[in-house]
Write an enzyme that holds these catalytic residues in place. Structure first.
Site, PDB file in Angstrom:
ATOM      1  N   GLY A  88       0.833  -1.192   0.000  1.00 60.44           N
ATOM      2  CA  GLY A  88       0.000   0.000   0.000  1.00 60.44           C
ATOM      3  C   GLY A  88       0.866   1.240   0.000  1.00 60.44           C
TER       4      GLY A  88
ATOM      5  N   HIS B 280      -4.325   1.321   7.696  1.00 59.05           N
ATOM      6  CA  HIS B 280      -2.969   1.879   7.723  1.00 59.05           C
ATOM      7  C   HIS B 280      -2.857   3.062   6.751  1.00 59.05           C
ATOM      8  CE1 HIS B 280       1.607   1.252   7.723  1.00 59.05           C
ATOM      9  NE2 HIS B 280       1.404   2.086   6.710  1.00 59.05           N
TER      10      HIS B 280
END
Ligand code: NI
Length: 168
Positions: free
Chosen positions: A46, A138
């Protein structure tokens, strides 16, 4: 496409709040392509725009294993993401391209419902669990200037010190 410079711990930009995206522009479309390339080059799952120095609410995620063929990959673009609901909890080691070589245990929800726009600015609501839910949490934290290192239970470790037992 181009690989962008990833900002690391201590860089002020990582602690700032990102602005919502109003319209998709060729420039932002290019940014999204570059974010994927930068994420893959660094073996990340990510990446959030502030990590490459852009204070916009844009996240890319791909939690698939490296051996998944390109045409079967689940590549997610979340623009202006908002976590509407979450439930459960799971504790696992997490890392971040802005904190290279490190890892630490973080407890997160194991299910989330998120509203976002895709790269065409169409709005969606999606449910996610497990690793994808963790990645969404996150990356959304990055958009509000939060880093996982401030949520770590116990110590931040060198990723190379992790044993297989730690990963369970
Ligand atoms: Ni991160």
């Amino acid at each position: 496409m181009a690989i962008r410079h990833v900002r690391t711990l201590g860089d002020d930009i990582l602690y700032k709040k990102c602005k919502p995206v109003k319209d998709m522009t060729p420039r932002l479309a290019q940014l999204i392509e570059d974010m994927f390339e930068t994420m893959y080059t660094n073996s990340g799952v990510g990446l959030a725009a502030p990590q490459v120095g852009i204070l916009k609410q844009i996240v890319v995620i791909d939690v698939d294993d490296e051996d998944v063929p390109d045409e079967e990959r689940n590549q997610y673009v979340f623009i202006n993401p908002e976590i509407l609901e979450s439930s459960g909890s799971s504790t696992a080691y997490e890392g971040c391209l802005s904190v290279p070589g490190k890892t630490g245990k973080v407890t997160r929800p194991d299910w989330v419902k998120v509203r976002f726009h895709d790269e065409n600015m169409d709005e969606y609501v999606m449910e996610a669990e497990g690793m994808l839910a963790r990645a969404i949490c996150h990356e959304c934290d990055h958009l509000s200037g939060k880093l996982y290192v401030d949520m770590v239970e116990g110590e931040l470790k060198d990723a190379s010190e992790l044993t297989e037992e730690d990963m369970e």
